[in-house]
Design an enzyme around this catalytic site. Structure first.
Site, PDB file in Angstrom:
ATOM      1  N   CYS B  11     100.541  54.519  25.268  1.00 13.20           N
ATOM      2  CA  CYS B  11      99.469  55.515  25.164  1.00 13.20           C
ATOM      3  C   CYS B  11      98.329  54.956  24.310  1.00 13.20           C
ATOM      4  O   CYS B  11      98.463  53.902  23.690  1.00 13.20           O
ATOM      5  CB  CYS B  11      99.997  56.792  24.542  1.00 13.20           C
ATOM      6  SG  CYS B  11     100.741  56.533  22.931  1.00 13.20           S
ATOM      7  N   CYS B  14      99.004  53.941  20.718  1.00 13.88           N
ATOM      8  CA  CYS B  14      99.805  52.731  20.506  1.00 13.88           C
ATOM      9  C   CYS B  14      98.917  51.496  20.594  1.00 13.88           C
ATOM     10  O   CYS B  14      99.044  50.555  19.811  1.00 13.88           O
ATOM     11  CB  CYS B  14     100.922  52.643  21.548  1.00 13.88           C
ATOM     12  SG  CYS B  14     101.802  54.190  21.768  1.00 13.88           S
TER      13      CYS B  14
END
Lengths: 321, 78
Positions: B11, B14
């Site tokens: 995502c 991250c």
């Protein structure tokens, strides 16, 4: 308390830009400026305050608490935890697996997943600020009820069989207890970080929501919705829910739209059904959940929520209509 | 050389976290090997439920949200 934002919008729309309050454009600009300033100030304040409190409630701690609670109370607890836990849909999969692995029943886990995007502190505080206590209380209670009933039904139907097999094989390592800075400074720093992260994630939705709200407010004729989707049209509620299913916005972004629709005389039940459908079910979220749930379970999940939201819509239109 | 793992399903947060660590390490002149772990089973194996998580030399130092810049510096120096 919020009059300052109205005055600011008065000044920007009518003095600075020299628009007339009687024109569509003037009305839309006023709505936009007032909502943008009000919502962003509120959003930053609320997210910061909750961020500071959140240093006391980590997902790891939540997992332990839920795993140690009896089945019945666990549903209610899961609903409340869903409401106060920050939820980024990218964490849905690890959270789902983590809860099941700790022995939390499937139904309780689903209650958490349903209430989390639908009921949260940002939505609650903004609903209170923009639409008042009554609608907020209705929204909160029905959101919780749908989540809890949904969990109970999933449990009763033994839906565990529709969880992807690999999920049951995952063994979680020793739960990492990350040291949290418990000093006041540490908590404040965490709150500030939450503001950056959450506002960074939702601002675009909020801005688009306010833009749509302003457009509806300024340009849609006053009796348009009342004529086409008013209380006497029985298809308005299911239509609102169907429209909302593929769409996604977070609760904060939906509120300006809700405000504008209510202002246009759309019944409360229809508007709340639309808001629940947009925040709780969406194409992207279903795709994320597909990683852990098999298709029949996903279809059931979406269908159950859609039916529940239609029920909520009719119920409120009947009570408040 | 520090072996760093960023845990997360890919995502936006991250990616931001991995970049933040890489930039900090470069600023401090510390050699690092950053690996993104996207496999859910592997992530859960570290006992992390909220992503992104950060593992340095086999030890989980962070879980949930983008870490603060000062925290990243502390891990890199430590």
């Amino acid at each position: 308390m919020f009059a300052v934002f109205t005055r600011l919008a008065d000044w920007v729309a009518f003095t600075l830009l020299g628009l007339s309050a009687d024109t569509k454009l003037g009305d839309a600009v006023h709505f936009f400026v007032e909502d943008v300033t009000k919502i962003f100030v509120l959003l930053v304040a609320i997210v910061f305050a909750i961020g500071v409190l959140r240093t006391m409630l980590t997902p790891e701690r939540m997992r332990r608490t839920l795993a140690g609670t009896r089945r019945g109370p666990a549903y209610v607890l899961a609903g409340f935890l869903g409401a106060v836990t920050p939820f980024c849909s990218c964490s849905a999969v690890p959270l789902f697996i983590g809860l099941l692995e700790a022995g939390v029943p499937m139904g309780v886990t689903m209650t958490f997943l349903i209430t989390s995007p639908m009921v949260n502190e940002v939505a609650v505080v903004m609903l209170v600020a923009l639409l008042g206590w009554k609608i907020t209380a209705l929204y909160f209670v029905t959101g919780m009820t749908v989540g809890i009933v949904g969990g109970l039904v999933i449990d009763a139907l033994g839906m565990e069989r529709f969880v992807e097999d690999y999920v049951w094989k995952i063994r979680m390592g020793e739960v990492a207890e990350v040291a949290v800075d418990r000093s006041l400074r540490g908590r404040v720093a965490f709150g500030a970080a939450q503001v950056r992260e959450i506002v960074g994630r939702v601002w675009l939705y909020v801005l688009i929501g306010i833009g749509i709200g302003a457009g509806l407010h300024g340009y849609v004729p006053q009796d348009f919705f009342a004529r086409h989707a008013g209380p006497d049209n029985p298809f308005a509620v299911p239509f609102a829910v169907l429209v909302g299913i593929p769409l996604y916005s977070n609760a904060a972004g939906m509120i300006p739209v809700v405000e504008a629709l209510l202002g246009k005389g759309l019944p409360v039940g229809t508007v709340l059904a639309l808001m629940m459908s947009i925040t709780a079910i969406s194409a992207p979220e279903l795709m994320i959940l597909r990683k852990v749930l098999k298709v029949p379970m996903l279809a059931f999940f979406a269908a159950f929520l859609a039916v529940a939201f239609v029920g909520v819509g009719y119920l409120f239109n009947a009570i408040l209509g | 050389m520090k072996r760093i793992k960023v845990l997360g399903s890919g995502c936006a947060n991250c990616v931001t976290t991995a970049k933040l660590i890489a930039t900090k390490a470069k600023d401090l002149g510390i050699e690092v090997d950053i690996e993104k772990v996207t496999d859910v089973a592997a992530i859960m194996g570290y006992g992390v439920m909220s992503t992104p998580g950060v593992v340095i030399d086999g030890k989980v130092v962070h879980a949930g949200g983008i870490p603060a810049a000062v925290a990243v510096e502390r891990w890199l120096r430590g």
